[in-house]
Design a protein around this motif. Structure first.
Motif, PDB file in Angstrom:
ATOM      1  N   VAL A   1      40.868  53.968  52.398  1.00 43.92           N
ATOM      2  CA  VAL A   1      41.634  54.896  51.551  1.00 43.92           C
ATOM      3  C   VAL A   1      42.201  56.048  52.356  1.00 43.92           C
ATOM      4  CG1 VAL A   1      40.312  54.299  49.488  1.00 43.92           C
ATOM      5  CG2 VAL A   1      39.623  56.271  50.875  1.00 43.92           C
TER       6      VAL A   1
ATOM      7  N   GLU B   1      40.497  59.191  47.172  1.00 45.60           N
ATOM      8  CA  GLU B   1      41.960  59.132  47.205  1.00 45.60           C
ATOM      9  C   GLU B   1      42.574  60.379  46.576  1.00 45.60           C
ATOM     10  OE1 GLU B   1      39.834  56.989  45.807  1.00 45.60           O
ATOM     11  OE2 GLU B   1      40.631  54.926  45.753  1.00 45.60           O
TER      12      GLU B   1
ATOM     13  N   ARG C   1      33.489  50.496  41.148  1.00 45.72           N
ATOM     14  CA  ARG C   1      34.608  50.232  42.056  1.00 45.72           C
ATOM     15  C   ARG C   1      34.273  49.111  43.029  1.00 45.72           C
ATOM     16  NH1 ARG C   1      37.855  55.418  44.105  1.00 45.72           N
ATOM     17  NH2 ARG C   1      39.385  53.729  44.234  1.00 45.72           N
TER      18      ARG C   1
ATOM     19  N   ARG D   1      44.703  54.034  39.985  1.00 46.39           N
ATOM     20  CA  ARG D   1      43.519  53.701  40.781  1.00 46.39           C
ATOM     21  C   ARG D   1      42.225  53.840  39.983  1.00 46.39           C
ATOM     22  NH1 ARG D   1      45.608  57.549  45.620  1.00 46.39           N
ATOM     23  NH2 ARG D   1      45.636  58.900  43.791  1.00 46.39           N
TER      24      ARG D   1
END
Lengths: 318, 318, 318, 318
Positions: free
Chosen positions: B40, B223, B271, B307
Motif C-alpha cells: 500500500v 492507505e 482485510r 478500499r
C-alpha cells in the motif's frame, strides 16, 4: 421546575459559565445562554460541571450562578453540579439549589477513590450529606476523574440509593458499559435509570443504539445532539449517522482535554450566545491558528448543516 | 535497510503483533502484514509498540518478532519499540534489532517519571544503554504513559542526544506542541527533527497543517494515512479533509483506549492481512455488537472510499 | 528444597541483588549473602523483588540470579519474584526457578489495576500462566504499586486460587488489615494463609501482635527481625519492643522510598556480606553525609545490640 | 500578630480542627488547643492544613475556624492553609485571615500538576490571586499531593515570588533536598528562606542537622519537637537523638497515612486538650486495639519522658 426522575431523556446541555474578560461572572450571558438552550429545544441544562469551571468559583459565586440559571430556565430542568472536596460544601450548594427550584444535582467522585468499597461508601455518605430526597446524577468520567466504576458498582450505588436517578455516562470506551447496564435491567437486577451520555458527544451515534436515553454534554451545537437523539429514537439510523458524521470533525476538535472549553466558548461567542470567550485563571487560551481551524471546520459543517453557517464574529456579538 | 534520519517522513504503520488463536506468534501473518504495508506504500513500519502487545512477549519472542519483520521488510524501514522496565532488556533488544537491520528503535518513558529533570535524565541513561550510534524515536504519549513532556523538555532531549532523530507525537491535545517545536526550529534553538503523529490518526488532518512530517499510527487503513499525508503536502487542503472526514467515524471508533486494538485486528483480519484477531492475555475481546458496528462503519466509509468495501470475512480469510 | 505452604512462618529476608561496581552481577556476593542469611537463621530468602532491582535485569540475568540463590541455599527456602509486564516473561521465570528448586514465587500487581474485578481477574490469569501447581505469594504494596486491595479482595484471590499460600503484607497503614484477615479465618470464610510483613519492618512489633506469622523484608540486620519475631511469639512483649525500638531509628532511615536500597547495600557492604554497594542504573546514590548519618545510627544501635558494632569498612571488606 | 518572614524558626504546630461528636466545630476546644500550644512554647500554629480536615469545611466554617485561632493566639503566629481547587476560594480565605491578623498563609499544589512549568505557573497565579503582600508558605508534600518539586523548581518559585517566605518541607526522602537548598543559598542563587519540616517529625533529628530551621508538624507532643529543635540548635547532638528516639515508636505510629489523624486526636483528647477525638465524615476511626497500642506506646515513652505519663482519659477530659 419538576424534579429529575429515572425517566429523564433527551438532551441536557452542559453549560459553560460565562465570564467577562476580567473574570467576573457575566449574568446577562447566563440569561442569554439559558434562553438559547430553551429555544433550540434542550430538555435540560447541567450547570457547574467540570466544563463549567465550577472549582474556580467561590461558594457564594457558585450559588449565585446556579440560582441564576434556575430562575431563568422556566420549564427546562436545571441540574447543578455539587461535587466538592468536602460534604459540607456539597450539602450547602445542593440545598440552596434545590430550594431555588433545581431539578436535581450531579456528583462526581473525588480522584483518590480506588476500591469498589471506597466508591460505594463515598456515594452513601454523599447522599447522607445532601439528604435522601434530592434526586441526583452519578457522574462516571474516568478520563478526567481517574476513578473506575464497574457496571456492578454502578448497579450497587443505584440500588443502595433510591435518589440516584441518572447516570452521566462518559467512560471511554463506554459502549459495552451501556449494554451491560441495560442487561442488568433486563435480568431484573437493576431498577429503572436514566442514562445520558457525555464525552463531548464523540460516540453519541452508537450510544443511542446501545440504549442511552439521550445526551448530556456541552457540544456548542446542542441542536445536533437533539437531532441525533431524536433520529435515533425514531429508528432512522442512517439519517442519524449522516448528520452526526457531518459534525464529527468539529465534535472531535472540541473534545480535546483542557483545550476543548476554549473552542466551545469561542463557538458560542461566535453564535452570539455569550459575550466573551474568557475563562477564569487558570484557563487555556485559544490561539489564532486554532481559531482559524475551528472556522474552517464550521464552514465545512455548514455545507451539510446550515446552522453552522455563522455570521462573522463582529456582527454576531454586536 | 537504511538507518532512520531526521529527514524521515511519510507514513509509518504501527504494526500489531499477529497471534494464533492459542496465543502463539503467527509468523506467516507477520510476513503477510509486512507485505501488505509495503504494497500500500508505507514508508516504514514500527513494531513492538504499545499496540503491538510488546510487554506480553518474553525476551526471546520479542527478538524473534522484530527480526522477522526486519528480514521481510526489504526496502521499508523498520523501527523496533524497545521500551522496557530496565536498560539491560532495552539494550539487548536494541542491539539485536539493529544487527538484524532495523532502521532505528523507539523509546517511551516509564510511567513514574514526573519532573523535567527525571525525564531528561532517563533518556540520557537510555541512550548510554543502547549506544549513541543507534537512531531512536522519542515517544510522547501522556494519555497512556502519564508522563508529560513540555516542548522545552523535548528540545532539551533532542539537543542533548544527537541520535534522537524523530518524535512520535501523540500528546492530546497536541496541535500547539507541533507549532511550538517548529517555532523552536525557526528561532534556531532546535535542530532538524522528524515529527510523525500518532493517536490513531484522530488529528492527522490538522497535524499535517501544523508541520508534521507524516503519520505513525496503526489505523487499519494505512492507505488513508498515506493519502492524507500526501494530499496535505501537496497543499490540497479540502481534498485531504474530505478523505479524512470519510474515515473519521471509523478512526474515532478504533481509537478507544484498550478496546481499539481488538477493532484494528478485526478489520485487518477482515482485510485478509492477518489470520486471527486474537490477542494474548490479558486482552480485550470484541463483542458481536461491536463487530456489527464496525461493519456498519466500514460500509459507510466504502461509499466514499472503495478500499473499505471489504469482502465477507469467510472468503477474505480463506 | 521444600515447597512453600500456608504454614510458612519466621523471617524471610528480601535479598538485594549484588552488582560489581561496573554493573555486572556479582555471583560471589550472591553466595556470601545466601550463606549469611542461613548463618543468622533466616527461614527463607526472597530474591528478585522490587528492592532486588529485578526490572533492571534482562531475562537471562534474572534466571541466572534466581538459580544461583536457589542452588546455594540448601535448606533455606527461596522465593523468586516473577512480577513482569507480561505473562510470558512471568511464566518463563517461574518455571525455570521452580525447576531449579525454588520453594515458590511472588507476584505483585501491575500498577494500572483499579477495580476489584480487575485485580481478581489479573491474579486468575497469572495463575493460569505459571500453572496451578506453583505455590505463590501475593504482594500487597500500595505505596509503591498504587494498587489497593481490600481484605475482601485478598480473601477472594486466596479462596479462588489454592496455590496462593502467603500474603506479603505491606499496606500502610496495615495493622487493621491483618486483624481483618485473621478475623475472616475465625469466621471460617478464609482458609489458612501465611502472612509475612514487609515495609522494611517499620511496624513489625505490632504486626506480630496482630497475628502476622513473621517478617519478609530487607532490613540489613535480619537478626533483629528474627529476634523480634521470636520474642513476640514467645509472648515476651516488652523484650520484643525493647529490641525493636533500639533498631527503629535505623529501620526508619532505611525505609526511605528510593533512597533506602542504597542505605541497605551500604550497611551490608560494611558488614562484609556484599563486595560493592553499587546499584545498576538508574539507581540512587548515597552521599557522604548520608553515610555518616548511617554510621552514627549504627553506633547508637550498637549500644544496645552489639551486632551493630561494625568494623570499619576497609577491614570488613578486605 | 507579626507577619511571617524568612527568618521564622522554631516549632509551628499543625493543629487539628476540633469537632464535637456530631461533627459541629468545637470552638471551646479551639481555644484550649491554642492555649496549649502557647503554654508548651510553640512559636506558631498552622491551621486548616491537610490534617486539619480543611476540605471538609465549607467556606464560612473555614473562615470561622481560622479567625477563632487567630484571635486566641495573641503572640503566637498563626498560618492559615488556604489551598483550594480554585483561586477565588483561596483568595477569599487568605484575605479574611490576614485581615483578622494571621501571620501568613500556606499553599499546596493541586494534584494534577506535572511539569516544572505547570508547577511554577500555578504558584505565580496563586500569588496574583492572594496578592503579593501576603507572606506565604510553600508546601512540598509529594506523598499525599503527588506533585514532585525539584530543588531547582523550589528555588525558581522562591526567587520569582518575594512573598514566599517559608518552605514546609515534607518530601520523603527529603534530607538531600534540604542540603541542596542550603547549598543554593551558599552559592548565592537562593535568597533567605525559612525551612520547617513536616512528615509527622519522622526525620526531624537529621533534618535539623541538615539545616532546617525547625519543625512544622502535628505530633501530639509538640514539646518533643520543641526540645529536639532546641537541643539540635545548641549542638547537643546525642541529647537530641536520645529524646527523639524515645518518642520515635509513637511518632512512627502516628505518621500512618489516613490513620494518623485518629491517633493524634486520641492522644490530644487523652491529654485533655480537645474534648472529642471525632473527625468529620469521611474520617478514619481508631479501633479499640489501636487505642491499646497507643496506650502501650505512651507508657513506654513515659519511661524516659514524664510528659507522656498521661492520666486515664476519664479524669483528663473531666
Amino acid at each position: 421546575m419538576t424534579k429529575l426522575t429515572p425517566s429523564a431523556a433527551g438532551t441536557f446541555a452542559i453549560a459553560p459559565t460565562p465570564f467577562h474578560d476580567d473574570g467576573r461572572i457575566d449574568e446577562k450571558s447566563i440569561d442569554r445562554l439559558t434562553d438559547f438552550y430553551a429555544e433550540v429545544g434542550c430538555d435540560g441544562v447541567t450547570v457547574l460541571g467540570i466544563l463549567g469551571e465550577a472549582p474556580k468559583l467561590d461558594a457564594a459565586e457558585a450559588e449565585q450562578v446556579a440560582i441564576r440559571f434556575v430562575k431563568r430556565a422556566k420549564n427546562m430542568q436545571i441540574i447543578v453540579g455539587v461535587s466538592a472536596p468536602g460534604f459540607a460544601t456539597m450539602r450547602a450548594l445542593a440545598l440552596k439549589s434545590m430550594d431555588a427550584g433545581a431539578a436535581g444535582v450531579m456528583i462526581a467522585p473525588p480522584p483518590n477513590l480506588r476500591t469498589d468499597d471506597q466508591i460505594i461508601g463515598y456515594f452513601k455518605q454523599a447522599v447522607e450529606a445532601i439528604g435522601t430526597d434530592v434526586p441526583w446524577v452519578l457522574q462516571d468520567y474516568p478520563l478526567t476523574l481517574s476513578v473506575v466504576f464497574t457496571p456492578s458498582v454502578i448497579r450497587k450505588i443505584v440500588m443502595d440509593n433510591p435518589s440516584c436517578v441518572m447516570l452521566k455516562h462518559e467512560d471511554w470506551p463506554g459502549l459495552e458499559k451501556i449494554s451491560a447496564l441495560r442487561g442488568f435491567q433486563k435480568d431484573g437486577s437493576l431498577r429503572p435509570l436514566s442514562i445520558l451520555t457525555g464525552n463531548g458527544g464523540l460516540f453519541l451515534d452508537f450510544e443511542m443504539e446501545r440504549g442511552a436515553d439521550g445526551a448530556m454534554t456541552g457540544y456548542a451545537f446542542p441542536e445536533l445532539l437533539i437531532d441525533v437523539v431524536r433520529l435515533s429514537k425514531e429508528g432512522r439510523r442512517d439519517a442519524a449517522h449522516d448528520l452526526f458524521d457531518a459534525h464529527l470533525p468539529l465534535i472531535r476538535y472540541e473534545q480535546q482535554p483542557g483545550a476543548g472549553l476554549a473552542v466551545r466558548k469561542y463557538v458560542l461567542q461566535k453564535r452570539g450566545v455569550i459575550a466573551s470567550s474568557a475563562q477564569r485563571k487558570p484557563g487555556a487560551n485559544i490561539t489564532a491558528t486554532a481559531k482559524s481551524e475551528v472556522d474552517y471546520l464550521l464552514a465545512r459543517v455548514a455545507r451539510l448543516d446550515k446552522r453552522a453557517n455563522l455570521q462573522p464574529l463582529s456582527s454576531a456579538a454586536g
